[in-house]
Design an enzyme around this catalytic site. Sequence first.
Site, PDB file in Angstrom:
ATOM      1  N   HIS A 245       0.789  -1.236   0.000  1.00  0.00           N
ATOM      2  CA  HIS A 245       0.000   0.000   0.000  1.00  0.00           C
ATOM      3  C   HIS A 245       0.813   1.274   0.000  1.00  0.00           C
ATOM      4  CE1 HIS A 245      -4.223  -1.235   0.519  1.00  0.00           C
ATOM      5  NE2 HIS A 245      -3.683  -2.342   0.998  1.00  0.00           N
TER       6      HIS A 245
ATOM      7  N   LYS B  17      -9.539  13.700   3.982  1.00  0.00           N
ATOM      8  CA  LYS B  17      -8.638  12.549   4.050  1.00  0.00           C
ATOM      9  C   LYS B  17      -7.836  12.674   5.341  1.00  0.00           C
ATOM     10  CE  LYS B  17      -7.067  13.835  -0.001  1.00  0.00           C
ATOM     11  NZ  LYS B  17      -7.068  12.598  -0.750  1.00  0.00           N
ATOM     12  N   ARG B  18      -7.038  11.661   5.675  1.00  0.00           N
ATOM     13  CA  ARG B  18      -6.192  11.798   6.860  1.00  0.00           C
ATOM     14  C   ARG B  18      -5.294  13.030   6.723  1.00  0.00           C
ATOM     15  NH1 ARG B  18      -6.112   7.733  10.902  1.00  0.00           N
ATOM     16  NH2 ARG B  18      -4.451   9.018  11.780  1.00  0.00           N
TER      17      ARG B  18
ATOM     18  N   LYS C 199      -0.044  14.650   2.080  1.00  0.00           N
ATOM     19  CA  LYS C 199      -1.353  14.934   1.477  1.00  0.00           C
ATOM     20  C   LYS C 199      -1.568  16.440   1.266  1.00  0.00           C
ATOM     21  CE  LYS C 199      -3.666  10.689   3.114  1.00  0.00           C
ATOM     22  NZ  LYS C 199      -4.366  10.109   1.944  1.00  0.00           N
TER      23      LYS C 199
ATOM     24  N   THR D  52      -8.509   6.637  -2.705  1.00  0.00           N
ATOM     25  CA  THR D  52      -9.837   6.144  -3.077  1.00  0.00           C
ATOM     26  C   THR D  52     -10.868   7.255  -2.885  1.00  0.00           C
ATOM     27  OG1 THR D  52     -10.027   5.217  -0.848  1.00  0.00           O
ATOM     28  CG2 THR D  52      -9.457   3.682  -2.639  1.00  0.00           C
TER      29      THR D  52
ATOM     30  N   LYS E 110     -14.390   8.256  -5.058  1.00  0.00           N
ATOM     31  CA  LYS E 110     -15.740   8.521  -4.519  1.00  0.00           C
ATOM     32  C   LYS E 110     -16.252   9.869  -5.020  1.00  0.00           C
ATOM     33  CE  LYS E 110     -14.162   6.411  -0.243  1.00  0.00           C
ATOM     34  NZ  LYS E 110     -13.567   6.772   1.075  1.00  0.00           N
TER      35      LYS E 110
HETATM   36  C1  LIG Z   1     -12.291   6.922   1.402  1.00  0.00           C
HETATM   37  C2  LIG Z   1     -11.908   7.273   2.775  1.00  0.00           C
HETATM   38  C3  LIG Z   1     -10.575   7.537   3.091  1.00  0.00           C
HETATM   39  C4  LIG Z   1      -9.477   7.530   2.059  1.00  0.00           C
HETATM   40  O1  LIG Z   1      -9.359   8.795   1.498  1.00  0.00           O
HETATM   41  P1  LIG Z   1      -8.102   9.225   0.590  1.00  0.00           P
HETATM   42  O2  LIG Z   1      -8.522  10.538   0.038  1.00  0.00           O
HETATM   43  O3  LIG Z   1      -7.969   8.181  -0.473  1.00  0.00           O
HETATM   44  O4  LIG Z   1      -6.937   9.302   1.481  1.00  0.00           O
HETATM   45  C5  LIG Z   1     -10.259   7.885   4.394  1.00  0.00           C
HETATM   46  N1  LIG Z   1     -11.205   7.945   5.348  1.00  0.00           N
HETATM   47  C6  LIG Z   1     -12.498   7.709   5.081  1.00  0.00           C
HETATM   48  C7  LIG Z   1     -13.499   7.828   6.173  1.00  0.00           C
HETATM   49  C8  LIG Z   1     -12.902   7.361   3.795  1.00  0.00           C
HETATM   50  O5  LIG Z   1     -14.199   7.122   3.542  1.00  0.00           O
END
Ligand SMILES: *Cc1c(COP(=O)(O)O)cnc(C)c1O
Length: 812
Positions: free
Chosen positions: A356, A544-545, A550, A652, A656
């Site tokens: 990952h 995101k985190r 990031k 991911t 979305k």
């Molecule tokens: C999809 C998702 C992530 C991943 O987000 P990235 O933008 O790909 O880092 C993290 N936390 C939650 C709650 C998510 O639904």
Amino acid sequence: MFSDKEEFKQAFSQKLEAELSKTVKTATEVDAYRALGSLLREKIGKKWLATDQRYVQNKEKQVYYFSMEFLIGRLLGNNLLNMKMLGIVSEGLQDLGFDLNRVEEEESDAGLGNGGLGRLAACFLDSLASLGLAGHGYGIRYKYGMFDQQFIDGNQVELPDLWLSREFVWEIRRPEEAVEVRFRGHVSSSEDEEGGLHFDHHDYEQVQAIPYDVPVIGYNNETINTLRLWSVEANMDDTIRKAAKQEEFGNFLHHKRSLEEISEFLYPDDSHEEGKRLRLKQEYFLVSAGVQSAVRTFEQLGLPWTAFLEKVALHINDTHPAMVIPELMRILMDDKQMGWEEAWEITTASVSYTNHTTLSEALESWPVDMVRSLLPRIFMIIEEINERFCQSLWEQYPGEFDRIAELAIIADGQVKMAHLSIVGSHSINGVAKLHTEILKKREMKIFHDTFPDRFNNKTNGITHRRWLMHANNPLADLITDTIGEHWIDDPGRLTDLLAYQDDREVLERIQTIKQQNKEAFASWVYATKGITLDPQSIFDVHIKRLHGYKRQLLNALHIMHLYNRIKMDPSLDMTPRTFIFGAKAAQSYHYAKKIIKLINTIADVVNNDPVVSGKLKVVFLENYSVSLAERIIPAADVSEQISTASKEASGTGNMKLMMNGAVTLGTMDGANVEIHELVGSDNIYTFGLSSEEVLEYYRSGGYSAKQIYETDDIVRQTVDQLIHYSPFSKGDTEFQEIYDSLVHHNDEFFVLKDFRAYVAAQQQIDFDYRDKQVWNRKCLINIAHAGKFSSDRTIQEYASDIWRIGPGNMVK
Ligand SMILES: *Cc1c(COP(=O)(O)O)cnc(C)c1O
């Protein structure tokens, strides 16, 4: 299930009475949630059992997906969707005076994961079941999941996540399926008459792993798979005996508690490994319980051991469960009396591994002494794997000491889990094309040279059922109205929408839905935070985190810059913007927490300044989680995916947001590259350094952040506001650390380097958004290409290339 609404209403009222002693009149929303959960569990019981029986009868190959994290979120709404009962239940409840949306909110958001890795595991389970494939999850039933985040004075405060304090209606405790897991102790060996060595593990500590099974309901089919979450319980006999032996009977409770901490909490660090003993214990606990359970299920088929690799696939989600390899070796050799070669062949043919990340701080390695003392037999097996591997390398590359040292599993007193995972599995996959190329050409080049056939790519995906059909039902309905419903079973067919890219009516309907979603989101923000948002403004979303790579900081600096511009020229011609953030930082990640404080400070300044109020708003929502994501994503116009190129393996969140018609503003990193390839340059905003350029800078230097700071007036003016007297710093040294990271520590993540390009891309968005027709077309094109990122596509690839299951084994 229920033939009509009336039947449901009757069954529901009976449940309330029989189980909760309530009537429809006296029942609260919690009661409704519990009664509904119980009713649905009853409804699925038969199918769940039948799925299991079908797998056994057909002797179908089973996939076990081992993951330390499953970020499943709430299940009620999604289960209803997959059971095709959403309509009946929602209308039935309404007749009885309940609002299904409110009832859904009574469920805890099961936050058994940090972020992307855990959410991927959850999407994969949904796709496995929906494709009718025999795949199950093995995870840990943490008593406390991901912490609850609150902001106090703009700082993050972490509170324990008491998710089990509300009944989790989906799980079934199965003590009869418990297995025992052993730690510590000593290993002695003895020789039998034929000279074979036998190993005996004694004086160990033993805990019980109790499974809690959660059904994973396939969409509109006959499949219900299992997410098996393991919980630790002290083995009472053993614990009492041990305490007595050590004359510690008084400490019996203490001893018991020390064992039970194994499944107490989720480590809240994302992409960072701490090397803590308790974490190692958790990993082995999951691995040992899961492998024993998978072996037991296999043995029930009554087949010879040679059939194991045809009937069982063990997948490890990152290296956290890498001890699946030595654990299966242990069981095959010590319990099933198999020789090394035979056991090794079965193990490597069954195990596959997903990488990952290439971030060095995220690569797991454990001190040899820790592994040896905690898991003595496992350590012996890892040593033997390492010795045999190095021996084979020696034969292949005689005299190449350096190469062998670099590849070794054990080196410098550390056990390297990625090396173990590669050597002990038949497939290693990256999670997006770019990431896999970086693995093969750079980060794991030497392994790729050694095992070229093992490496492959499986670009991540997300379930379109949760993230589109459930989260954004109006959009899903519009799609079905426009192109028919085949896209639901075959999300690749979303491309049929492309035929409507110049259809004014469809484009306007997309806009109307987005507008309504933005209004709904704005009212929710007003109700929870008291902040008024302008639904006509661009909703620019960064969720995101929180992590240096990031680059939430890049976004923050841009907002400061915009603020400065408006202050200088209050009549500045710009499209109003709402910046929306959601992000948790690991407790111990000091720098990330400072960035949270900075964004909250910016929000405070911006939202309270009447000069900018018609143009700018900043909202940082607390407690980013699956449920919050489901609220924000349908309302997003712009999707911020601005990681330092080469650092985000896939992402991911980007998928979305795209699927919900947001346009990506991103670097050429992770799966953004594939989004770009699909939608074309007109329908994505890309900017900044390429991954090649970033990697080249890291390798040979040549980047000077200071030089940019000194020569670019806008950069300097903005960055100086972090420490000089400004509305943001107020003369405090609060943000000195951030300033230093940029100016004095050469800006590890190239924030200053990419700043100008980012500002320009944002400016372009500002212009383009003004022409709604043009913008709506971009939305449509993004939605149309998002089918590629359904996890159904991803899982079909895993199924055929890695696990070798279906479609011959598929039952629909
Ligand atoms: C999809 C998702 C992530 C991943 O987000 P990235 O933008 O790909 O880092 C993290 N936390 C939650 C709650 C998510 O639904």
